[in-house]
Design an enzyme around this catalytic site. Structure first.
Site, short mmCIF file in Angstrom:
data_model
loop_
_atom_site.label_atom_id
_atom_site.label_comp_id
_atom_site.label_asym_id
_atom_site.label_seq_id
_atom_site.Cartn_x
_atom_site.Cartn_y
_atom_site.Cartn_z
N SER A 167 0.72 -1.31 -0.04
CA SER A 167 -0.04 0.07 0.07
C SER A 167 0.97 1.35 -0.02
CB SER A 167 -0.83 0.06 1.04
OG SER A 167 0.03 0.30 2.49
N LYS A 168 0.23 2.39 0.07
CA LYS A 168 0.91 3.56 -0.09
C LYS A 168 2.11 3.68 1.06
CE LYS A 168 -2.08 6.37 -2.97
NZ LYS A 168 -3.23 6.84 -2.86
N ARG A 169 1.64 2.98 2.27
CA ARG A 169 2.47 3.32 3.41
C ARG A 169 3.89 2.62 2.98
NH1 ARG A 169 2.17 -0.41 6.62
NH2 ARG A 169 0.48 -1.73 5.51
#
Ligand code: GLU
Length: 483
Positions: A250-252
């Site tokens: 994910s963007k994390r």
């Protein structure tokens, strides 16, 4: 003839997972002389947008995954936008009702909700109770006369629903756990299962390669193929991509958009190579570096691993470096030009009078660059007349003692040298240091700061050679003023 498709929903940019799915489909088609179809599944009008479609096409083009049928190129199964195929889906739903494989359901949403909640309150699971499958002709006529909204539900036959997944092997679901699912909503719009199967049948798909998250959808789709009397395609569900912490990417974890990597200076060749090896391996040996064509020559679905793949950004950088090293200078130059222009360090004669010099500079910088975007800063002291000095470096290596005097001696020695090449410059510098009674390293550090403004650079004598006699002399003179 193998026919495969990439069927993105344009509700977001092209993310790395989607790109990998597209790549595996493309590779299978290219390997076997098949066709790769692009179908845009834009039935969710609210969440889809033309910008996202453009973004997806851009991403595929950047990776070089050209499609044989689809948007812009057309093909025998147009249209390739699912939103333009809705009437066909409704017809297919009607055909299934007529053949007794599906039925109209007049149950209202709140009725269904109440039944579900009651069952759950009693501690049980609920699936549609087939109330509408049991309606008599009169019941149906009455509801029709009332003008009640009706959906179409698929009548799930009893028994096991087995299918063979080319990645995971044989899988079987028990139809007892599958409720009679809606294929056409009461507003006349198809649900995902109907549209995807209807389109895959119409477009003659032989293989469906997609993400693991669709495994649980597959039995319903297999049932639909069977009800339509269509051949069931071969399925290959590709494991998820995880971050280095083993959580779903994910963007994390950083950029997940393919084009974001393009903006960060990653080469499409590297991204493609990296994505290909994310969950797939060629089987023999431990070869990792491949061009797109090489991959297309060896790709096989049985090389896809059943386990989840980990997205390691350092590995991507490694691939990027490897592919950077392999780029011919003119090709590298073509890609760097816009970035150097943006940094204000591009000169037209880099592809004209000074071409040989510029290529030599790139060769020197290449091993130190991770990304295309690194070159402007890495080669700053080649590209600009004025050196940007790192103050700490000046303080440490130029100031104090006799640095200025030593630089003057060296400048004179280099000026007197017959040839201005790395070997000569090095020999001269070492002789100068010895005569002065200082370590060669001390002088090298000082000269490096004088010529580049920093403490780290490629081989100093190569740098000086490429800067040339005059610029080197000017920089040594300038540095003496800083000392
Ligand atoms: N539009 C679906 C998705 O993006 C495609 C599903 C499929 O490949 O069958 O998830």
């Amino acid at each position: 003839m193998i026919r495969v498709r990439f069927a993105p929903s344009p509700t977001g940019y092209l993310h790395v997972g989607g790109a990998r799915t597209a790549l595996f489909n493309w590779l299978l088609a290219r390997r076997h002389g098949g066709l790769f179809v692009l179908r845009i599944e834009d039935t969710d009008a609210e969440r889809s947008s033309a910008d996202m479609v453009e973004g997806i096409l851009d991403g595929l083009r950047w990776l070089g995954l050209s499609w044989d049928e689809g948007p812009l190129v057309g093909g025998p199964h147009e249209p390739y936008f699912q939103s333009a195929r809705l009437a066909r889906h409704a017809t297919v739903a009607r055909t299934l009702v007529e053949s007794g494989k599906a039925y109209y359901c007049y149950c209202a949403a709140d009725e269904l909700k109440a039944k579900r909640e009651a069952a759950e309150a009693a501690g049980g699971a609920w699936k549609y109770d087939r109330a509408c499958a049991a309606l008599s002709a009169e019941d149906i006529a009455a509801r029709e006369a009332e003008g009640r909204p009706r959906a179409v539900r698929f009548f799930v036959p009893e028994g096991a629903v087995p299918f063979t997944d080319l990645v995971h092997g044989p899988i079987a679901f028990d139809a007892a756990n599958i409720e009679d699912f809606v294929i056409l909503r009461s507003d006349g719009l198809p649900t995902y299962h109907l549209s995807v199967v209807s389109d895959d049948v119409d477009m003659r798909m032989t293989h469906v390669i997609r993400g693991d998250d669709h495994i649980s959808n597959t039995p319903k789709q297999v049932l639909l193929y069977q009800a339509l009397g269509a051949a069931v395609p071969q399925f290959a569900h590709v494991p998820l991509i995880l971050g280095t912490d083993k959580k779903r990417l994910s963007k994390r974890h950083g950029a997940t958009s393919v084009m974001e990597y393009a903006r960060q200076g990653v080469l499409p060749e590297a991204m493609l190579n990296f994505l290909a090896l994310l969950g797939w391996s060629p089987g023999s040996g431990d070869r990792e570096l491949f061009t797109r064509d090489e991959l297309a020559g060896v790709f096989a679905l049985d090389g896809i691993s059943g386990g989840n793949a980990v997205f390691n950004p350092e590995k991507l950088d490694w691939f990027n470096q490897q592919h950077l090293m392999r780029l011919a200078p003119d090709d590298l130059t073509r890609r760097l030009q816009p970035l150097l222009e943006e940094a204000g360090v591009w000169h037209a004669d880099y592809v004209d009078d000074r071409r040989a010099w510029f290529y030599a500079v790139l060769e020197l910088l290449k091993p130190r660059a991770r990304r295309l975007t690194d070159f402007a800063a890495l080669g700053d002291y080649f590209f600009r007349d004025a050196v940007a000095f790192d103050e700490a470096a000046v303080q440490k290596h130029l100031r104090g003692g006799e640095v200025s005097a030593h630089l003057a001696t060296l400048a004179a020695a280099w000026d007197a040298a017959d040839t201005f090449d790395p070997a000569t410059l090095e020999a001269t510098l070492r002789a100068t240091a010895e005569t002065a009674g200082i370590k060669a390293g001390t002088l090298i550090h000082a000269v490096r700061v004088a010529l580049t403004g920093r403490t780290v650079s490629p081989g100093l004598f190569e740098v000086a050679t490429l800067l040339g006699r005059q610029r080197t002399a000017a920089r040594l003179a300038h540095a003496r003023q800083l000392a």
